[in-house]
Design a protein around this motif. Structure first.
Motif, mmCIF file in Angstrom:
data_model
loop_
_atom_site.group_PDB
_atom_site.id
_atom_site.type_symbol
_atom_site.label_atom_id
_atom_site.label_comp_id
_atom_site.label_asym_id
_atom_site.label_seq_id
_atom_site.Cartn_x
_atom_site.Cartn_y
_atom_site.Cartn_z
ATOM 1 N N PHE A 169 38.250 57.443 29.897
ATOM 2 C CA PHE A 169 38.372 57.219 31.337
ATOM 3 C C PHE A 169 39.303 56.034 31.558
ATOM 4 C CE2 PHE A 169 34.916 54.281 30.378
ATOM 5 C CZ PHE A 169 35.153 53.213 31.218
ATOM 6 N N GLU A 170 39.953 56.041 32.691
ATOM 7 C CA GLU A 170 40.917 55.000 33.022
ATOM 8 C C GLU A 170 40.203 53.864 33.755
ATOM 9 O OE1 GLU A 170 44.907 53.504 33.061
ATOM 10 O OE2 GLU A 170 44.051 55.289 32.103
ATOM 11 N N PRO A 171 40.343 52.598 33.271
ATOM 12 C CA PRO A 171 39.740 51.483 34.011
ATOM 13 C C PRO A 171 40.245 51.421 35.447
ATOM 14 C CG PRO A 171 40.493 50.771 31.855
ATOM 15 C CD PRO A 171 41.017 52.165 32.045
ATOM 16 N N SER A 172 39.395 50.961 36.327
ATOM 17 C CA SER A 172 39.777 50.848 37.741
ATOM 18 C C SER A 172 40.910 49.844 37.904
ATOM 19 C CB SER A 172 38.577 50.386 38.571
ATOM 20 O OG SER A 172 37.475 51.248 38.386
ATOM 21 N N PRO A 173 41.785 50.045 38.885
ATOM 22 C CA PRO A 173 42.815 49.035 39.165
ATOM 23 C C PRO A 173 42.161 47.700 39.515
ATOM 24 C CG PRO A 173 43.248 51.072 40.365
ATOM 25 C CD PRO A 173 41.868 51.201 39.793
ATOM 26 N N LEU A 174 42.818 46.613 39.135
ATOM 27 C CA LEU A 174 42.282 45.303 39.478
ATOM 28 C C LEU A 174 42.254 45.128 40.991
ATOM 29 C CD1 LEU A 174 43.962 42.898 36.886
ATOM 30 C CD2 LEU A 174 41.573 43.648 36.952
ATOM 31 N N PRO A 175 41.173 44.587 41.523
ATOM 32 C CA PRO A 175 41.119 44.350 42.976
ATOM 33 C C PRO A 175 42.087 43.243 43.374
ATOM 34 C CG PRO A 175 39.218 43.372 41.889
ATOM 35 C CD PRO A 175 39.948 44.159 40.833
ATOM 36 N N SER A 176 42.433 43.219 44.634
ATOM 37 C CA SER A 176 43.300 42.142 45.134
ATOM 38 C C SER A 176 42.532 40.829 45.125
ATOM 39 C CB SER A 176 43.790 42.473 46.541
ATOM 40 O OG SER A 176 42.683 42.625 47.419
ATOM 41 N N GLY A 177 43.247 39.748 45.163
ATOM 42 C CA GLY A 177 42.607 38.437 45.170
ATOM 43 C C GLY A 177 42.624 37.796 43.807
ATOM 44 N N PRO A 178 42.025 36.619 43.687
ATOM 45 C CA PRO A 178 42.023 35.906 42.417
ATOM 46 C C PRO A 178 41.335 36.728 41.320
ATOM 47 C CG PRO A 178 41.285 34.489 44.213
ATOM 48 C CD PRO A 178 41.331 35.871 44.756
ATOM 49 N N PRO A 179 41.803 36.625 40.063
ATOM 50 C CA PRO A 179 41.176 37.365 38.965
ATOM 51 C C PRO A 179 39.706 36.961 38.791
ATOM 52 C CG PRO A 179 43.301 36.455 38.297
ATOM 53 C CD PRO A 179 42.976 35.855 39.628
ATOM 54 N N LEU A 180 38.902 37.932 38.374
ATOM 55 C CA LEU A 180 37.465 37.708 38.211
ATOM 56 C C LEU A 180 37.143 37.435 36.740
ATOM 57 C CD1 LEU A 180 34.568 37.774 39.392
ATOM 58 C CD2 LEU A 180 34.532 40.233 38.879
ATOM 59 N N HIS A 206 34.689 48.876 30.042
ATOM 60 C CA HIS A 206 34.798 49.054 31.490
ATOM 61 C C HIS A 206 36.046 48.408 32.084
ATOM 62 C CE1 HIS A 206 30.505 50.120 30.983
ATOM 63 N NE2 HIS A 206 30.758 50.922 31.994
ATOM 64 N N GLY A 207 36.896 47.828 31.236
ATOM 65 C CA GLY A 207 38.188 47.364 31.724
ATOM 66 C C GLY A 207 38.438 45.878 31.663
ATOM 67 N N CYS A 208 37.450 45.067 31.264
ATOM 68 C CA CYS A 208 37.690 43.633 31.113
ATOM 69 C C CYS A 208 38.504 43.367 29.846
ATOM 70 C CB CYS A 208 36.368 42.872 30.985
ATOM 71 S SG CYS A 208 35.412 42.743 32.487
ATOM 72 N N LEU A 209 39.382 42.390 29.926
ATOM 73 C CA LEU A 209 40.027 41.883 28.730
ATOM 74 C C LEU A 209 39.120 40.840 28.096
ATOM 75 C CD1 LEU A 209 43.628 41.516 30.150
ATOM 76 C CD2 LEU A 209 42.824 43.258 28.536
#
Length: 383
Positions: free
Chosen positions: A174-185, A283-286
Motif C-alpha cells: 500500500f502507498e503511504p498517505s501524502p504528508l499533510p500540510s504544515g510543520p512535519p510531525l 505506515h509511512g514514517c521515516l
C-alpha cells in the motif's frame, strides 16, 4: 494441532505477539494469560497460578510461553507429563538494563537459565538479542563462587534459534498517505519507561526547537505506571506543538497518527526487536534510530547512513536536516513501507507453524536429551 500459550504478562509486545500468533496460525492456540503488571511477581509466581488453573494439559500437543514464566517451577509442579514447550524470549533478565537506583536480583537471571534448560525449543526475537544473551551468559554463570554449571551455555545454545516476531499489519502493498500540510510531525510511539530513554528524546527536541525549526509532536505509547515526570514536563514545554498526548484510544487511531507522521524517533537503551519502529515505517514514517541494539538489524543496510545516528549530536543534526528539508527524504517512505511488509504476520506465520510442528515431532526426544545433558553436567556424587 492444539497448543496452550501461557503468557504471564499480557500487555504490549507480549500481548501483540500472543494474539497475532493465535490469530494467524493454522493450529488451534488457546491463550491463558495474566494482566501486564508486577512483572517481578509474575516471574516468581505465575507458574503457581497456571499449574492450578490449567487442568487438561494432556489435551494439548504443545505449550508456548515467554521469558517471564518460570518453566522449571511449572514443570516440577505439573501433576501430569508436561507437553513439549517452546519459549519465546522477548527479553531476558541477564541483559536488561537496571532502572535508576535498582540493584540486580540475580535470581531472575537464574530463572531465565532454568527456564531455557527446561524448554524443548527457545526462540529469540532477533540476532542482536541472541548474540547478547550468549555473550553475557558465561560471565553471569561465572559469578557463582563454585560448582559453576558452565555446561548450561552449550545446552541452551543447542536448542536456541532466532525468529523475528510478526507485526499487526497486512503483507500486501500500500502507498503511504501524502504528508499533510504544515510543520512535519515527529512521532514517539514507545513505552513511557526508562529503557526507552525519553530524556534524550526531549533534550533533542529542545535543541531543535532552539534552532527555530518548526515541527509538530505526537507522543504515543503505553504507560503502565504513574505518568513519568519527564513526560509531564515535556507536555508543558511543548504544549503548542503537541497534537496527540498519550496512548491512542484505538488501533485505528494509532495507525492514523503513524500515517500522518514524518519521522519516528527512538532514543532507546534497550530494544531487542522494535515493533513500534517497524509499525511506524510500515505506515509511512521515516525512522531516526540509534546505531546500536537491534536497529541495524531491522533497518535495511542501504538506509543505515541516512537514518541511524551514533550520538546525541548526530541525532540532533540529522533530525534538524530532515525537518528543514522534508522533500529530500519523502521518496524513501514508500520504499521502507514496502520493505517492512516482510515482518507482517502473514509473511512469517509459516515459519512459526513449522517451529510448532517440529516441536511436537521432537518433543519426547528433546525432553530425554535435556535430561541427559543436565545429568552430564552434574558431579558424580549426584548419582
Amino acid at each position: 494441532m492444539r497448543f496452550l500459550f501461557l503468557e504471564p504478562f499480557f500487555g504490549g509486545s507480549h500481548r501483540d505477539f500472543a494474539e497475532g500468533l493465535a490469530a494467524h496460525s493454522r493450529h488451534d492456540i488457546h491463550l491463558a494469560t495474566l494482566p501486564a503488571r508486577f512483572w517481578k511477581w509474575r516471574m516468581r509466581g505465575a507458574a503457581l497460578h497456571f499449574v492450578q488453573t490449567i487442568k487438561d494439559l494432556a489435551s494439548f500437543d504443545g505449550i508456548i510461553t515467554t521469558g517471564l514464566m518460570s518453566l522449571a517451577d511449572f514443570t516440577a509442579l505439573c501433576e501430569e507429563d508436561r507437553p513439549p514447550t517452546l519459549v519465546y524470549l522477548h527479553e531476558n533478565q541477564l541483559t536488561y538494563p537496571l532502572a535508576p537506583g535498582e540493584q540486580m536480583d540475580l535470581q531472575f537471571g537464574f530463572t531465565d537459565i532454568t527456564t531455557a534448560l527446561c524448554a524443548d525449543r527457545i526462540l529469540f526475537n532477533s540476532r542482536f538479542h541472541f548474540d547478547r544473551f550468549f555473550t553475557i551468559l558465561p560471565g553471569f554463570i561465572g559469578q557463582m563462587p563454585e560448582f559453576k554449571p558452565r555446561w548450561a551455555v552449550d545446552a541452551i545454545r543447542r536448542k536456541a534459534g532466532i525468529l523475528h516476531p510478526g507485526c499487526r499489519f497486512e503483507a500486501t502493498s500500500f502507498e503511504p498517505s501524502p504528508l499533510p500540510s504544515g510543520p512535519p510531525l515527529i512521532v514517539w510511539n514507545h513505552r513511557w519507561e526508562f529503557d526507552k530513554n525519553p530524556e534524550a528524546f526531549f533534550d533533542a527536541l529542545d535543541r531543535v526547537d532552539r534552532m527555530g525549526i518548526d515541527f509538530r509532536l505526537a507522543i504515543l505509547g503505553e504507560n503502565y505506571r504513574n505518568e513519568p515526570q519527564v513526560f509531564i514536563e515535556a507536555k508543558s514545554r511543548f504544549a503548542k506543538r503537541i497534537v496527540q498526548y498519550g496512548f491512542a484510544p484505538s488501533r485505528k487511531a494509532y495507525a492514523g497518527w503513524l500515517k500522518e507522521g514524518f519521522v519516528a524517533v527512538s532514543t532507546a537503551i534497550q530494544e531487542n526487536f522494535g515493533i513500534a519502529v517497524v509499525e511506524a515505517m510500515r505506515h509511512g514514517c521515516l525512522p531516526l534510530l540509534p546505531r546500536r541494539l537491534s536497529y541495524p538489524e531491522i533497518l535495511p543496510n542501504e538506509f543505515h547512513e541516512l537514518f541511524l545516528y551514533r550520538d546525541d549530536d548526530e541525532l540532533v543534526g540529522k533530525l534538524a536536516d530532515m525537518l528543514r528539508n522534508p522533500q529530500r527524504y519523502v521518496a524513501h517512505r514508500p520504499v521502507l513501507s514496502d520493505m517492512m511488509a516482510r515482518y507482517a504476520w502473514p509473511a512469517v506465520i509459516d515459519r512459526y507453524d513449522r517451529e510448532l510442528e517440529l516441536l511436537t515431532e521432537g518433543g519426547r526426544r528433546n525432553t530425554e536429551d535435556n535430561r541427559r545433558t543436565i545429568e552430564a553436567g552434574l558431579p558424580k556424587q549426584y548419582f
